[in-house]
Design a protein around this motif. Structure first.
Motif, PDB file in Angstrom:
ATOM      1  N   TYR A  49       0.737  -1.179   0.070  1.00 39.86           N
ATOM      2  CA  TYR A  49      -0.006   0.177  -0.069  1.00 39.86           C
ATOM      3  C   TYR A  49       0.765   1.197   0.032  1.00 39.86           C
ATOM      4  CZ  TYR A  49      -3.712  -3.048   0.893  1.00 39.86           C
ATOM      5  OH  TYR A  49      -4.773  -4.298   0.753  1.00 39.86           O
ATOM      6  N   PHE A  50       1.920   1.142  -0.051  1.00 37.73           N
ATOM      7  CA  PHE A  50       3.113   2.218   0.212  1.00 37.73           C
ATOM      8  C   PHE A  50       4.141   2.272  -1.126  1.00 37.73           C
ATOM      9  CE2 PHE A  50       0.959   1.959   4.097  1.00 37.73           C
ATOM     10  CZ  PHE A  50       0.882   3.378   4.360  1.00 37.73           C
ATOM     11  N   ASN A  51       4.600   3.381  -1.584  1.00 39.63           N
ATOM     12  CA  ASN A  51       5.392   3.582  -2.683  1.00 39.63           C
ATOM     13  C   ASN A  51       6.453   4.415  -2.223  1.00 39.63           C
ATOM     14  OD1 ASN A  51       3.699   2.039  -4.463  1.00 39.63           O
ATOM     15  ND2 ASN A  51       2.288   3.823  -4.527  1.00 39.63           N
ATOM     16  N   ASP A  52       7.443   4.737  -3.371  1.00 38.86           N
ATOM     17  CA  ASP A  52       8.647   5.454  -3.191  1.00 38.86           C
ATOM     18  C   ASP A  52       8.214   6.981  -2.847  1.00 38.86           C
ATOM     19  OD1 ASP A  52      11.407   6.316  -3.532  1.00 38.86           O
ATOM     20  OD2 ASP A  52      10.849   7.035  -5.678  1.00 38.86           O
ATOM     21  N   LYS A  53       8.829   7.458  -1.773  1.00 38.52           N
ATOM     22  CA  LYS A  53       8.658   8.847  -1.248  1.00 38.52           C
ATOM     23  C   LYS A  53       7.367   9.063  -0.214  1.00 38.52           C
ATOM     24  CE  LYS A  53      11.436  11.250  -4.794  1.00 38.52           C
ATOM     25  NZ  LYS A  53      11.770  10.030  -5.664  1.00 38.52           N
ATOM     26  N   ASP A  54       6.876   7.841  -0.231  1.00 35.96           N
ATOM     27  CA  ASP A  54       5.692   8.126   0.826  1.00 35.96           C
ATOM     28  C   ASP A  54       6.432   8.033   2.269  1.00 35.96           C
ATOM     29  OD1 ASP A  54       3.624   7.987  -0.872  1.00 35.96           O
ATOM     30  OD2 ASP A  54       3.192   5.681  -0.664  1.00 35.96           O
ATOM     31  N   VAL A  55       5.817   8.480   3.442  1.00 41.73           N
ATOM     32  CA  VAL A  55       6.188   8.441   4.636  1.00 41.73           C
ATOM     33  C   VAL A  55       5.275   8.028   5.609  1.00 41.73           C
ATOM     34  CG1 VAL A  55       6.805  10.451   6.404  1.00 41.73           C
ATOM     35  CG2 VAL A  55       7.410  10.711   4.008  1.00 41.73           C
ATOM     36  N   MET A  56       6.133   7.358   6.561  1.00 47.41           N
ATOM     37  CA  MET A  56       5.434   6.737   7.857  1.00 47.41           C
ATOM     38  C   MET A  56       6.111   7.749   9.055  1.00 47.41           C
ATOM     39  SD  MET A  56       5.300   2.584   7.177  1.00 47.41           S
ATOM     40  CE  MET A  56       4.030   1.831   6.041  1.00 47.41           C
ATOM     41  N   ILE A  57       5.172   8.022   9.948  1.00 43.63           N
ATOM     42  CA  ILE A  57       5.659   8.820  11.243  1.00 43.63           C
ATOM     43  C   ILE A  57       5.373   8.003  12.261  1.00 43.63           C
ATOM     44  CG2 ILE A  57       5.105  10.997  12.679  1.00 43.63           C
ATOM     45  CD1 ILE A  57       3.560  11.969  10.124  1.00 43.63           C
ATOM     46  N   VAL A  58       6.600   7.495  13.086  1.00 47.55           N
ATOM     47  CA  VAL A  58       6.811   6.619  14.099  1.00 47.55           C
ATOM     48  C   VAL A  58       7.000   7.373  15.314  1.00 47.55           C
ATOM     49  CG1 VAL A  58       7.109   4.610  12.544  1.00 47.55           C
ATOM     50  CG2 VAL A  58       9.115   5.981  13.998  1.00 47.55           C
ATOM     51  N   ASN A  59       6.580   6.942  16.515  1.00 48.34           N
ATOM     52  CA  ASN A  59       6.709   7.309  17.767  1.00 48.34           C
ATOM     53  C   ASN A  59       7.899   6.543  18.371  1.00 48.34           C
ATOM     54  OD1 ASN A  59       6.835   8.440  20.305  1.00 48.34           O
ATOM     55  ND2 ASN A  59       4.634   7.866  20.953  1.00 48.34           N
ATOM     56  N   ASN A  60       9.073   7.209  18.549  1.00 44.88           N
ATOM     57  CA  ASN A  60      10.210   6.486  18.976  1.00 44.88           C
ATOM     58  C   ASN A  60      10.453   6.362  20.549  1.00 44.88           C
ATOM     59  OD1 ASN A  60      11.371   8.957  19.742  1.00 44.88           O
ATOM     60  ND2 ASN A  60      12.596   8.954  17.746  1.00 44.88           N
ATOM     61  N   THR A  61       9.323   6.591  21.287  1.00 43.14           N
ATOM     62  CA  THR A  61       9.264   6.619  22.729  1.00 43.14           C
ATOM     63  C   THR A  61       9.458   5.015  23.346  1.00 43.14           C
ATOM     64  OG1 THR A  61       8.180   7.056  24.852  1.00 43.14           O
ATOM     65  CG2 THR A  61       6.790   6.037  23.137  1.00 43.14           C
ATOM     66  N   LYS A  62      10.185   5.058  24.438  1.00 41.61           N
ATOM     67  CA  LYS A  62      10.736   3.847  24.863  1.00 41.61           C
ATOM     68  C   LYS A  62       9.839   3.431  26.060  1.00 41.61           C
ATOM     69  CE  LYS A  62      14.769   0.934  25.617  1.00 41.61           C
ATOM     70  NZ  LYS A  62      16.220   1.086  25.425  1.00 41.61           N
ATOM     71  N   VAL A  63       9.353   2.275  26.502  1.00 44.89           N
ATOM     72  CA  VAL A  63       8.769   1.951  27.785  1.00 44.89           C
ATOM     73  C   VAL A  63       9.633   1.601  28.733  1.00 44.89           C
ATOM     74  CG1 VAL A  63       6.839   0.631  28.776  1.00 44.89           C
ATOM     75  CG2 VAL A  63       6.608   1.251  26.272  1.00 44.89           C
ATOM     76  N   PHE A  64       9.299   2.322  29.969  1.00 44.97           N
ATOM     77  CA  PHE A  64      10.377   1.890  31.206  1.00 44.97           C
ATOM     78  C   PHE A  64       9.434   0.910  32.164  1.00 44.97           C
ATOM     79  CE2 PHE A  64       8.535   5.826  32.457  1.00 44.97           C
ATOM     80  CZ  PHE A  64       8.277   5.575  33.754  1.00 44.97           C
ATOM     81  N   PRO A  65      10.198   0.169  32.914  1.00 47.81           N
ATOM     82  CA  PRO A  65       9.471  -0.865  33.887  1.00 47.81           C
ATOM     83  C   PRO A  65       8.957  -0.197  34.768  1.00 47.81           C
ATOM     84  CG  PRO A  65      11.852  -1.165  34.087  1.00 47.81           C
ATOM     85  CD  PRO A  65      11.744  -0.079  33.021  1.00 47.81           C
ATOM     86  N   ALA A  66       7.655   0.423  34.546  1.00 45.63           N
ATOM     87  CA  ALA A  66       7.161   1.365  35.347  1.00 45.63           C
ATOM     88  C   ALA A  66       6.362   0.764  36.797  1.00 45.63           C
ATOM     89  CB  ALA A  66       6.110   2.088  34.620  1.00 45.63           C
ATOM     90  N   ARG A  67       6.168  -0.369  36.676  1.00 41.87           N
ATOM     91  CA  ARG A  67       5.192  -0.876  37.842  1.00 41.87           C
ATOM     92  C   ARG A  67       6.096  -1.398  39.062  1.00 41.87           C
ATOM     93  NH1 ARG A  67       1.545  -3.695  35.054  1.00 41.87           N
ATOM     94  NH2 ARG A  67      -0.323  -2.000  35.061  1.00 41.87           N
ATOM     95  N   LEU A  68       6.198  -1.074  40.218  1.00 42.29           N
ATOM     96  CA  LEU A  68       7.117  -1.497  41.121  1.00 42.29           C
ATOM     97  C   LEU A  68       5.959  -2.349  42.340  1.00 42.29           C
ATOM     98  CD1 LEU A  68       9.522   1.372  41.729  1.00 42.29           C
ATOM     99  CD2 LEU A  68       9.879  -0.736  40.662  1.00 42.29           C
ATOM    100  N   TYR A  69       6.402  -3.100  43.140  1.00 39.52           N
ATOM    101  CA  TYR A  69       5.738  -3.859  44.006  1.00 39.52           C
ATOM    102  C   TYR A  69       6.558  -3.750  45.592  1.00 39.52           C
ATOM    103  CZ  TYR A  69       2.823  -5.739  40.890  1.00 39.52           C
ATOM    104  OH  TYR A  69       1.931  -5.833  39.841  1.00 39.52           O
ATOM    105  N   GLY A  70       5.975  -2.917  46.410  1.00 36.86           N
ATOM    106  CA  GLY A  70       6.785  -2.632  47.800  1.00 36.86           C
ATOM    107  C   GLY A  70       6.077  -2.837  48.879  1.00 36.86           C
ATOM    108  N   ARG A  71       6.591  -2.581  50.072  1.00 39.75           N
ATOM    109  CA  ARG A  71       5.873  -2.789  51.178  1.00 39.75           C
ATOM    110  C   ARG A  71       6.007  -1.420  52.202  1.00 39.75           C
ATOM    111  NH1 ARG A  71       4.433  -7.505  51.892  1.00 39.75           N
ATOM    112  NH2 ARG A  71       5.308  -9.460  50.781  1.00 39.75           N
ATOM    113  N   LYS A  72       4.853  -1.390  52.865  1.00 43.14           N
ATOM    114  CA  LYS A  72       4.811  -0.191  53.578  1.00 43.14           C
ATOM    115  C   LYS A  72       5.363  -0.238  55.066  1.00 43.14           C
ATOM    116  CE  LYS A  72       1.199   2.981  55.668  1.00 43.14           C
ATOM    117  NZ  LYS A  72      -0.373   2.660  56.336  1.00 43.14           N
ATOM    118  N   GLU A  73       6.182   0.641  55.508  1.00 38.23           N
ATOM    119  CA  GLU A  73       6.751   0.646  56.679  1.00 38.23           C
ATOM    120  C   GLU A  73       5.667   0.137  57.838  1.00 38.23           C
ATOM    121  OE1 GLU A  73       8.400   3.984  58.221  1.00 38.23           O
ATOM    122  OE2 GLU A  73       6.769   5.258  57.722  1.00 38.23           O
ATOM    123  N   LYS A  74       6.333  -0.300  58.902  1.00 39.67           N
ATOM    124  CA  LYS A  74       5.533  -0.891  60.077  1.00 39.67           C
ATOM    125  C   LYS A  74       4.532  -1.894  59.494  1.00 39.67           C
ATOM    126  CE  LYS A  74       6.355   3.403  62.424  1.00 39.67           C
ATOM    127  NZ  LYS A  74       5.926   4.688  62.595  1.00 39.67           N
TER     128      LYS A  74
END
Length: 349
Positions: A49-74
């Protein structure tokens, strides 16, 4: 348009729990806006579906390991801490969501890791579940990032009803991910393999990279019936001059300019000149695209199949027309396409 118009019944067995075995062999529904025709392909068929000089715009963001499990003090109560964004590098301040939130108050300390080697202190309440926390860590920035990497989990969306596996570290990331900062993958890009990108480039297709760090707000259900009253969470974006040149040249030559994913659309539509050209920019965007909307930059779109009543399906309807997209979604359900982050893709021409 009203929020209730974007409701549809989705069988839960169509919510993809794992990615397809091969990135570019997920299914692809091709939707033609001019004729209303709908085709059923594999993602690698996008090459046709794409030809010479067509353009694709991509998002180069990177996912970081955002979910942590911790314990509350006491009390030792188990707490999930979802890292949203770093507020201050020097002071290691982070904007987070905690669960269960009712147990977490300002002044509480949270301990992470089997040896409780990482400690954080809650210093502010931001929303009912939101908190600002400060990590108490004496090492270098590099060491701190390594600790977060080792303790953090790939932030798969909650509708994926399983624990993250080793494969997810790679598969919940695009092959062109560069700049860390997202807590959710720009999922339309997950279908691209390195081989497919190479084949597109050999054909003459140009890639313009933009950055938008996807936040949780993108997926938050909308709670107002009147769409004009909905406020999106702000997300950081960055568009460099190189991408601007690639996109604007294609626009001037009437080439196909295809946004890969709704996050790419939000980035480029947040930085448009009076002449409807792309311009370089860096900042925060809370642009909410809903019908009716005139798109300035992309004239085609790759996107996944989205949750009902979200900003994502609303944007797709703004791009392709409400009736056509609702028909396409009914076909997708009938043909058992896989939905959401690890699901199949749609190409809108």
């Amino acid at each position: 348009m009203k929020l209730s118009q974007f409701r549809f019944d989705l069988p839960t067995n169509l919510i993809a729990q794992h990615p397809s075995k091969t990135r570019d062999e997920s299914r692809l529904m091709v939707v033609h806006r001019d004729s209303g025709k709908i085709e059923h392909k594999l993602f690698k068929d996008i090459l046709g579906y794409f030809n010479d000089k067509d353009v694709m715009i991509v998002n180069n963001t990177k996912v970081f390991p955002a979910r942590l499990y911790g314990r509350k003090e006491k009390t030792g109560a188990k707490i999930e801490v979802f890292l949203l964004r770093e507020l201050n590098k020097t002071n290691r301040l982070w904007d987070v969501i905690v669960d269960p939130a009712r147990k977490i108050r300002v002044g509480n300390k949270l301990y992470f890791g089997d040896d409780e080697s990482l400690v954080a202190e809650v210093i502010d309440n931001t929303t009912s579940r939101g908190r600002t926390i400060r990590f108490l860590f004496d090492g270098s920035e590099e060491e701190f990032k390594q600790v977060l990497e080792s303790l953090g989990e790939t932030p798969l969306p909650k509708y994926i009803k399983r624990k993250p596996e080793d494969d997810d570290k790679e598969r919940y990331q695009t092959v062109y991910a560069k700049y860390e900062g997202a807590v959710a993958a720009p999922t339309a890009g997950l279908h691209f393999s390195r081989e497919l990108i190479k084949r597109l480039e050999i054909k003459g297709v140009k890639f313009a990279e933009v950055t938008l760090h996807t936040g949780l707000g993108t997926f938050r259900p909308i709670e107002v019936e009147d769409l004009s009253k909905h406020k999106m969470d702000a997300e950081y974006f960055h568009i460099e001059e190189n991408a601007v040149k690639i996109v604007n040249k294609a626009k001037e030559e009437n080439r196909r300019v295809c946004a890969i994913g709704t996050t790419s659309v939000r980035a480029v539509e947040s930085s448009v000149t009076a002449q409807n050209h792309l311009k370089a920019a860096e900042g925060w965007t809370n642009t909410f695209i809903h019908p009716p909307y005139d798109f300035s930059i992309p004239n085609s779109l790759v996107t996944n199949f989205h949750l009902p009543k979200t900003s994502l399906i609303i944007m797709v309807c703004a791009f392709a027309g409400y009736d056509l997209i609702m028909e396409a979604y009914q076909q997708a359900i009938k043909e058992k396409y896989r939905f959401f982050s690890y699901g199949d893709a749609m190409l809108i021409l």
